[in-house]
Design an enzyme around this catalytic site. Structure first.
Site, short mmCIF file in Angstrom:
data_model
loop_
_atom_site.label_atom_id
_atom_site.label_comp_id
_atom_site.label_asym_id
_atom_site.label_seq_id
_atom_site.Cartn_x
_atom_site.Cartn_y
_atom_site.Cartn_z
N GLN A 222 42.04 43.04 42.00
CA GLN A 222 41.13 42.61 43.07
C GLN A 222 41.39 43.24 44.44
OE1 GLN A 222 39.70 38.58 45.43
NE2 GLN A 222 40.82 38.31 43.56
N SER A 223 42.66 43.30 44.86
CA SER A 223 42.91 43.68 46.27
C SER A 223 42.40 45.08 46.57
CB SER A 223 44.40 43.57 46.59
OG SER A 223 45.13 44.50 45.81
N THR B 4 47.02 59.42 32.76
CA THR B 4 48.00 60.13 33.60
C THR B 4 49.31 60.37 32.86
OG1 THR B 4 48.76 58.04 34.53
CG2 THR B 4 47.04 59.21 35.74
N LYS B 5 49.42 59.83 31.65
CA LYS B 5 50.64 60.07 30.86
C LYS B 5 50.48 61.33 30.01
CE LYS B 5 52.99 56.02 31.69
NZ LYS B 5 52.83 54.60 31.76
N ASN C 3 46.81 50.37 44.30
CA ASN C 3 47.56 49.11 44.41
C ASN C 3 48.36 48.86 43.12
OD1 ASN C 3 45.03 48.42 43.05
ND2 ASN C 3 45.63 46.29 43.27
N PHE C 4 49.05 49.91 42.71
CA PHE C 4 49.95 49.77 41.57
C PHE C 4 51.19 48.98 41.99
CE2 PHE C 4 47.97 53.90 40.18
CZ PHE C 4 47.28 53.34 39.11
N LYS D 191 56.31 42.61 41.94
CA LYS D 191 54.87 42.60 41.64
C LYS D 191 54.29 41.31 42.22
CE LYS D 191 54.83 45.10 37.28
NZ LYS D 191 54.48 45.00 35.87
N TYR E 285 50.68 38.76 42.79
CA TYR E 285 49.27 38.38 42.66
C TYR E 285 48.90 37.43 43.81
CZ TYR E 285 48.81 40.40 37.98
OH TYR E 285 48.74 41.26 36.92
N GLU E 286 47.62 37.20 43.93
CA GLU E 286 47.03 36.39 45.00
C GLU E 286 47.90 35.22 45.48
OE1 GLU E 286 43.90 36.47 46.69
OE2 GLU E 286 44.74 34.74 47.73
N ASP F 97 44.29 38.73 48.15
CA ASP F 97 43.70 39.92 47.52
C ASP F 97 42.58 40.51 48.37
OD1 ASP F 97 45.30 40.11 45.30
OD2 ASP F 97 44.03 38.85 44.05
N GLY G 16 42.65 23.46 66.12
CA GLY G 16 42.35 24.15 67.37
C GLY G 16 42.27 23.15 68.50
N GLY G 17 41.70 23.55 69.59
CA GLY G 17 41.62 22.67 70.74
C GLY G 17 40.54 21.60 70.61
N1 COA Z 1 46.74 56.38 32.66
C1 COA Z 1 47.94 56.08 32.14
N2 COA Z 1 48.75 55.12 32.64
C2 COA Z 1 48.29 54.45 33.71
C3 COA Z 1 47.04 54.71 34.29
C4 COA Z 1 46.25 55.73 33.72
N3 COA Z 1 45.06 56.02 34.21
N4 COA Z 1 46.86 53.86 35.33
C5 COA Z 1 47.97 53.12 35.39
N5 COA Z 1 48.83 53.45 34.41
C6 COA Z 1 50.14 52.91 34.12
C7 COA Z 1 51.10 53.21 35.25
O1 COA Z 1 51.63 54.51 35.13
C8 COA Z 1 52.12 52.11 35.06
O2 COA Z 1 52.99 52.46 33.99
P1 COA Z 1 54.59 52.52 34.16
O3 COA Z 1 55.02 51.12 34.47
O4 COA Z 1 55.04 53.01 32.82
O5 COA Z 1 54.94 53.43 35.27
C9 COA Z 1 51.22 50.95 34.62
O6 COA Z 1 50.06 51.50 34.08
C10 COA Z 1 50.68 50.13 35.80
O7 COA Z 1 51.66 49.34 36.27
P2 COA Z 1 51.39 48.18 37.34
O8 COA Z 1 50.58 48.60 38.50
O9 COA Z 1 52.73 47.68 37.70
O10 COA Z 1 50.49 47.14 36.55
P3 COA Z 1 50.83 45.68 36.04
O11 COA Z 1 49.65 45.25 35.25
O12 COA Z 1 52.15 45.63 35.36
O13 COA Z 1 50.93 44.79 37.38
C11 COA Z 1 50.11 44.04 39.51
C12 COA Z 1 49.77 44.41 38.07
C13 COA Z 1 48.81 43.71 40.22
C14 COA Z 1 51.04 42.82 39.53
C15 COA Z 1 50.81 45.25 40.19
O14 COA Z 1 50.00 46.39 40.05
C16 COA Z 1 51.11 45.03 41.65
O15 COA Z 1 52.04 44.33 42.02
N6 COA Z 1 50.33 45.66 42.53
C17 COA Z 1 50.52 45.62 43.97
C18 COA Z 1 50.09 44.32 44.56
C19 COA Z 1 48.67 44.00 44.25
O16 COA Z 1 47.77 44.71 44.55
N7 COA Z 1 48.50 42.78 43.73
C20 COA Z 1 47.20 42.18 43.64
C21 COA Z 1 46.39 42.60 42.53
S1 COA Z 1 44.84 41.80 42.76
#
Ligand code: COA
Length: 416
Positions: free
Chosen positions: A18-19, A75-76, A97-98, A137, A139-140, A169, A248-249
């Site tokens: 979302q964010s 990307t892998k 926002n990974f 990591k 979330y909201e 978010d 507030g006031g």
């Molecule tokens: N192709 C291949 N791999 C991909 C990819 C793509 N197009 N896009 C993402 N990935 C992989 C990444 O390389 C990563 O892999 P790795 O851990 O092996 O390096 C993984 O997917 C993504 O990891 P992550 O962003 O940590 O996702 P998550 O589902 O584990 O966690 C959150 C989700 C939201 C908790 C985390 O992204 C986060 O804390 N974000 C920052 C704060 C945020 O925005 N939070 C609010 C979300 S609304």
């Protein structure tokens, strides 16, 4: 099509959930070309979350990803990284926002970006900024708790509460969008990109600024006269939860209206603004309160807020929230009906302003969404549906200069 404020700005949208998507959706509404990069086969996790129609992109996804193009890139895979490099070279902004460290693990370091495109603005949402929780990591609701919102929301005799408004978010997405636009403007002078960071804790704290104000007032005076704990309750050493007090006031409260016994939203927010105190007394039938020493001044009234609002509620209970609103507005008394989502969804004026929009989607059909709440007179927003997963992969790759055989090879590799 009319010109838009961000026409010509290309965004590599590496966001999910979302964010980040809220931020890039806003930029798209202002006219930027937003290219959402998603993992082949899966895409943004929200496509499949909270689904109401089997096999169809969820409302969670569709409502956060309007006006974007979707490209699938793995990307892998080596080929996937080559496509990503090309996008980095061709875009003005990358938004992500990974979780912490993900970009670096992909090999997309700041140094690498400088080699590929020193004009790129790299904008990130993270849960926390530098400090003990930087690697977490988030979330909201974690952000709401860590940013001071939960400890200051709710009633004094209950636990901390999170709010339904997604301040962690969507609130952070808004902050990030502003940072990006500022960085784009600075680039017009400097010619360089820069990093833009909006940590969710910080954004929530920014929105809770008035509570940090109150923390300092409390430490100095040990009491806060407009809080419901005054005059009978006790204050501790941290800002307490204030229920529905305005904080507030101008004292305010949520009061029952006609029908409250069966309708959970038959309530009105009523503000006893000092400037219209005479009118408040007149409307509720307490003209003697205009001159009574116990009620005549705002300071005196702070000692009696509970009985004052109880008396006003006797009046509001005789009216529906809309009747009360109509009457109070003729006296300029600030008030607001508690509107349910159902009532909001039926509000024609919100459709007229483009804040509510009906969107057509090829697999979902028609659905309701929130359009752009920010109105630019020279850059009107036209909301278009969210993309299907990978809908624009071939189109975008062709624009990046990949020919048909290269695209075929990338597909064979599983890179797109
Ligand atoms: N192709 C291949 N791999 C991909 C990819 C793509 N197009 N896009 C993402 N990935 C992989 C990444 O390389 C990563 O892999 P790795 O851990 O092996 O390096 C993984 O997917 C993504 O990891 P992550 O962003 O940590 O996702 P998550 O589902 O584990 O966690 C959150 C989700 C939201 C908790 C985390 O992204 C986060 O804390 N974000 C920052 C704060 C945020 O925005 N939070 C609010 C979300 S609304």
């Amino acid at each position: 099509m009319s010109k838009k404020a961000l026409d010509g700005v290309k965004i590599l949208d590496f966001t999910h959930v979302q964010s980040g998507p809220t931020c890039t959706q806003l930029l798209a509404w202002f006219g930027a070309d937003v290219i959402k990069v998603e993992r082949p086969g899966e895409g943004d996790a929200t496509r499949g979350q909270l689904r109401d129609i089997p096999g169809v992109d969820s409302l969670y996804f569709t409502m956060l990803n309007h006006n974007k193009r979707s490209v699938t890139i793995n990307t892998k895979k080596v080929g996937g990284m080559a496509v990503l490099d090309r996008l980095i070279q061709n875009c003005d902004v990358m938004v992500e926002n990974f979780g912490p460290g993900v970009l670096e693990r992909m090999g997309i370091t700041w140094e690498r970006i400088q080699e590929l495109n020193p004009r790129l603005i790299v904008a990130s949402v993270k849960g926390f900024g530098a400090g003990p929780y930087a690697e977490c990591k988030v979330y909201e609701n974690v952000a709401q708790c860590a940013g001071g919102a939960a400890s200051t929301t709710g009633f004094d005799d209950g636990p901390p509460l999170v709010t339904g408004a997604q301040i962690g978010d969507s609130g952070t997405g808004l902050h990030l969008a502003l940072g990006i636009v500022a960085a784009l403007y600075q680039r017009t002078h400097s010619g360089r990109g820069q990093k833009v960071l909006a940590p969710m804790q910080d954004a929530v704290l920014n929105l809770c600024r008035v509570k940090l104000r109150d923390q300092q007032r409390l430490e100095r005076t040990h009491t806060m006269n407009e809080y419901p704990q005054y005059p009978d309750g006790k204050f501790g050493d941290a800002v307490p939860r204030a229920g529905n007090a305005s904080g507030g006031g101008q004292p305010g409260a949520i009061l029952k209206c006609k029908g409250w016994e069966t309708d959970p939203n038959a309530y009105i927010y009523f503000i006893t603004q000092a400037a219209v105190w005479h009118s408040v007394c007149t409307v509720i039938g307490e003209p003697k309160w205009i001159t009574d020493e116990a009620y005549a001044t705002p300071q005196a009234r702070l000692l009696h807020l509970k009985p004052i609002f109880a008396r006003i509620e006797q009046w509001t209970k005789t009216k529906t929230k809309f009747e009360a609103m109509d009457i109070l507005n003729t006296y300029d008394i600030p008030c607001g009906p508690i509107l349910s989502m159902k009532e909001i969804a039926a509000d024609r004026s919100l459709y007229d302003s483009g804040t509510l929009v009906e969107v057509d989607h090829p697999t979902r059909g028609k659905y309701l969404s929130v359009g752009n709440p920010i109105k630019l007179s020279d850059s009107p927003t036209e909301v278009t549906r969210s993309p299907l997963l990978g809908e624009h992969t071939d189109e975008v790759l062709a624009q990046l200069g990949f020919d048909a055989s290269e695209i075929g090879a990338l597909r064979l590799e599983g890179a797109i």
